[in-house]
Design an enzyme around this catalytic site. Structure first.
Site, short mmCIF file in Angstrom:
data_model
loop_
_atom_site.label_atom_id
_atom_site.label_comp_id
_atom_site.label_asym_id
_atom_site.label_seq_id
_atom_site.Cartn_x
_atom_site.Cartn_y
_atom_site.Cartn_z
N LEU A 535 0.82 -1.22 0.00
CA LEU A 535 0.00 0.00 0.00
C LEU A 535 0.85 1.26 0.00
O LEU A 535 0.41 2.31 -0.46
CB LEU A 535 -0.92 0.00 1.22
CG LEU A 535 -1.91 -1.16 1.33
CD1 LEU A 535 -2.69 -1.09 2.64
CD2 LEU A 535 -2.88 -1.16 0.15
N GLY A 538 7.89 3.87 3.08
CA GLY A 538 8.57 5.05 3.61
C GLY A 538 10.05 4.80 3.81
O GLY A 538 10.61 3.81 3.30
N ASP A 652 2.08 15.63 11.24
CA ASP A 652 2.11 15.34 9.81
C ASP A 652 0.68 15.16 9.29
O ASP A 652 0.38 14.22 8.56
CB ASP A 652 2.94 14.09 9.53
CG ASP A 652 3.40 14.04 8.07
OD1 ASP A 652 3.72 12.92 7.60
OD2 ASP A 652 3.41 15.08 7.40
#
Length: 816
Positions: A535, A538, A652
């Site tokens: 999906l 990072g 974030d």
């Protein structure tokens, strides 16, 4: 003479005004009626018994305040004041009103409440410009005909009379917004009330209604409904159609149980349900995400559902005069609670955990048989109680740490002798063993905790030490003093650190260095996760969609890219897991399903069928109502995070980190950068201040050492609102991202020219967006304020249609 000195009118806001209020006058000075240009006359709160007929000389008068006197009548001449707009004669001794008031064709505000009126002039409702009429608290048995002619009327207040019916003409009032007919003798409302589409507030409490009148549930714009103090035994199922309802009063109704249909009113902010003799509050009470006031006094409650911990906006709770024997622990989990009234119950002790409700200002516990805190503390009020309980909690925390330490050192054959020495009988020991049959440390811990509960203040460390010495367990006595700590047992551990990195209480020779696993978190077997797709990826972790072979459900799994234990990356994963564990307490924060330890370090979360908000906005022109609901739910989720103790600051917040479930409800995710407020600032490759550079506020580019605050997230929310409105990435045309920090610091923001200007709701959101990204952090609103502004911008039917539309559009995109 004093009166003569006072009759000097003043020009106020461009109008000639004479204020003679509160002067003890028994009559109006004659010279007042010589001021021909007088526009406002205030003679309120005196001792007047009459108003002279000379009032007719004040032909420019448009406002007369004569309330709070001893008037028994009004002069006939008052009907000649052709410019009179406002007439306030409430709180007098009037027994009748003069004929001729219908000549006051400019009259807009007429207040005759709190008098002794038994009838009203038959032509009164010929004052066609009336906007507000208040005849409350008189002795009226009927109203004059012709109310249907008052097409400008917005407020009709007739409560506290002897009315047996509301005139059918009321149903023809096209602008009526408030109808207060409470405290009368009504048995029903006239046919046609469903036509009152503009009605926002309806008060029919304290009458003789045996059911909610037909048509009330069709008032689609109703904000306030009061039907309490009537012999109503059930609410109609159609009450759930009141999708905008914010305030509901069913106080004193004769329900056999809590009305289930009320639980579907998700917009409720205030609920009055006292005096109904409820014995149980349903679990679904936790669904009221907007609720800030809850009154359940004068019932038969003994407990509250644990789901009430989801009510993170609840500020005022009234539970007096019930049957509580113990203080409901769930009240300790309400971070926004400011007022708690739990007087007149059977509570003997207030738990120390209530000190966590650090916004609590008023705690009412009188008329309970309290023994803890001591009476001398309780008599000093809320502040003293909270200080005392906080100090006691700190002591208790140290005690449970010692219990923790001791529990992992006690051997299997030592536990029962210790339990017997502490006063437990065979049945009690058996019950503890059955609760944790294969876990000796937990059996010991539960024994010590229950001993503390039974013995109270007598359960001290010296007393425990003496028990151990008497049993000859001298080697265990050393655990009662400060030594390296052992893992926390379940039951009294703080949430922070539940799944975490390096902790002081790490056991020696642990199989997994730097990993502390809270027993409340399920350990997920990584081998039972069948990988389906990646999906996202990072810098130190990737997220995959997987199928849990035993659960038979799809999950999202965030895995470290390496099995090697690197301090900072691994600590972020564990910190994220701790925060996800809190998500189960909010409908709008992603929750934790479990953790994997071997062969991969990973956290397991629910899979969100509709992906991220960013992806949806990119693919689909989402209807406005659904956009506003998403924005509203984001603000609710962030309110929840900011209300934690300590606060969780996301750092974030952006559309990519907002996930959507099957019904497009919001789940805030990706806490990899988030911080407990006590921690230092976060640093990432995307921004010198942490978070995504496009969503970082100016103060974080200006000061490299500045720690994040809640205002960081509010700024990010403002930028996100821009993306929600425009479906464009902020600063999409900027080639060099370093230029963004310079531009933002000098006051530039995402392009406002992309904002549509032809919709009122978009304009309202745009104004909120610009407040959120204010240059000065102090000028930015709290998320709770954002939620309040957004909550009325959509309704249930609009959302249903929007979801149908989005599903069709997504299907079209997927087939291309």
């Amino acid at each position: 003479m004093a009166a003569r000195r006072d009759v000097q009118p003043q020009t106020v806001n461009g109008h000639l005004e004479l204020d003679l209020s509160n002067q003890g006058l028994t009559s109006i000075p004659e010279e007042v009626f010589d001021i021909a240009d007088l526009e406002i006359l205030d003679v309120s709160n005196n001792k007047l018994t009459s108003i002279p007929g000379a009032i007719c000389r004040l032909q420019k008068l448009f406002r007369l305040d004569a309330y709070g006197n001893k008037l028994t009548s009004l002069p006939q001449e008052i009907g000649s004041l052709q410019k009179l707009k406002d007439l306030y004669v409430q709180n007098n001794n009037l027994r009748e009103l003069p004929d001729g008031l219908e000549a006051l064709q400019k009259l807009e505000w007429l207040f005759v409440r709190d008098n002794k009126l038994t009838k009203l002039p038959t032509k009164l409702f010929s004052c066609l410009n009336l906007v507000t009429f208040d005849s409350s608290n008189n002795k009226l048995a009927t109203l004059p005909p012709g109310v249907e002619k008052l097409q400008k009327l917005r407020e009709l207040r007739i409560h506290g009379n002897q009315l047996t019916e509301v005139l059918p003409g009321v149903c023809a009032l096209s602008n009526i917004g408030l109808l207060d007919a409470s405290n009368n003798k009504l048995f029903t409302l006239p046919p046609g009330v469903e036509n009152l589409n503009t009605l926002r507030e309806l008060y029919i409490n304290c009458n003789q209604l045996s059911e909610v009148p037909a048509g009330v549930c069709s008032m689609s714009n109703l904000d306030v409904l009061a039907v309490g103090q009537n012999p109503i035994r059930r609410l109609p199922s159609d009450v759930r159609r009141l999708t905008r309802l914010k305030i509901l009063s069913v106080r004193g109704c004769q329900f056999e149980e809590f009305p289930r249909h009320v639980l579907q009113l998700e917009t409720l902010e205030k609920l009055y349900a006292g005096g109904c003799e409820f014995k149980i509050v349903p679990d679904e009470m936790g669904n009221f995400q907007h609720l800030w006031f809850l009154a359940l006094e004068h019932n038969l409650l003994r407990t509250l559902p644990s789901t009430m911990s989801h009510l993170h906006n609840l500020r005022e709770v009234r539970l007096g005069y019930n049957k509580f024997d113990t203080f409901p622990e769930v009240l300790c989990e309400l971070p926004a609670m400011e007022i708690l009234d739990i007087r007149n119950n059977n509570i003997t002790s207030i738990p120390t955990a209530i000190h966590r409700a650090d916004k609590l200002k008023d705690l009412h516990v009188s008329d309970n048989p309290l023994t803890y805190p001591p009476q001398d503390v309780c008599l000093q009020g809320t502040g003293a109680i909270m200080v005392f309980l906080k100090q006691e909690a700190e002591k208790e925390s140290e005690l449970f740490k010692i219990f923790n330490r001791l529990s992992v050192k006690v051997k299997r054959d030592q536990w029962k002798p210790i339990a017997r020495s502490l006063g437990f009988n065979k049945a009690e020991i058996k019950a503890i063993k059955e609760s944790t049959p294969d876990d000796v440390p937990d059996q010991v811990y539960q024994t010590l905790v229950r001993w503390r509960e039974k013995a109270g203040e007598a359960a001290t460390i010296p007393a425990l030490e003496q028990h151990l010495r008497d049993l000859g367990f001298h080697q265990l006595v050393g655990q009662l003093v400060s030594t390296p700590r052992t893992p926390r047992r379940k039951g009294h551990e703080p949430v922070v650190g539940a799944v975490g990195g390096q902790e002081e209480d790490e056991p020696p020779n642990s199989r997994y260095p730097s990993v502390t696993v809270d027993r409340r978190f399920p350990i997920v077997d990584f081998e039972r996760l069948e990988k389906q797709s990646i999906l996202g990826r990072g810098g130190f972790a990737y997220v995959m969609k997987a199928r849990h072979l035993d659960w038979r459900q799809d999950v999202a799994v965030k895995c470290l890219l390496t099995r090697e234990f690197e301090g900072s990356e691994q600590e972020q994963v564990y910190s994220e897991a701790r925060k996800l564990n809190l998500g189960s307490r909010s409908d709008h924060v992603i929750s934790l399903l479990g953790v994997c330890l071997d062969p991969n370090i990973a956290i397991v979360m629910p899979y969100m069928e509709n992906g991220s908000l960013a992806g949806l906005l990119q693919d689909v022109d989402v209807p406005w109502a659904l956009r506003w609901r998403m924005a509203h739910e984001i603000s609710l989720g962030m309110t929840f995070l900011h209300c934690q103790n300590p606060q969780i600051i996301h750092c974030d917040l952006k559309a990519e980190n907002v996930l959507l479930d099957g019904d497009f409800h919001v789940k805030i995710s990706d806490f990899g950068l988030s911080k407990w407020k006590a921690k230092s600032r976060v640093v990432t490759k995307t921004s010198p201040g942490g978070g995504t550079i496009t969503h970082a506020p100016p103060e974080y580019f200006a000061d490299i050492n500045l720690a994040p605050t809640t205002k960081f997230d509010v700024y990010s929310f403002g930028v996100m609102l821009s993306a929600i409105v425009t479906r464009e990435q902020p600063y999409a045309l900027v080639v060099n991202s370093a230029l963004i920090s310079v531009a933002v610091t000098t006051g530039q923001r995402p392009d406002l020219r992309l904002i549509p200007t032809d919709r009122e709701d978009v304009t309202s959101v745009s104004e909120l967006m610009q407040k959120c990204w204010s240059q000065n952090p102090e000028d930015r609103p709290e998320f709770n304020d954002c939620a309040k502004q957004l909550q009325n911008m959509f309704n249930l039917e609009e959302i249903r249609q929007a979801i149908i539309t989005v599903d069709k559009l997504k299907a079209t995109v997927n087939t291309k």
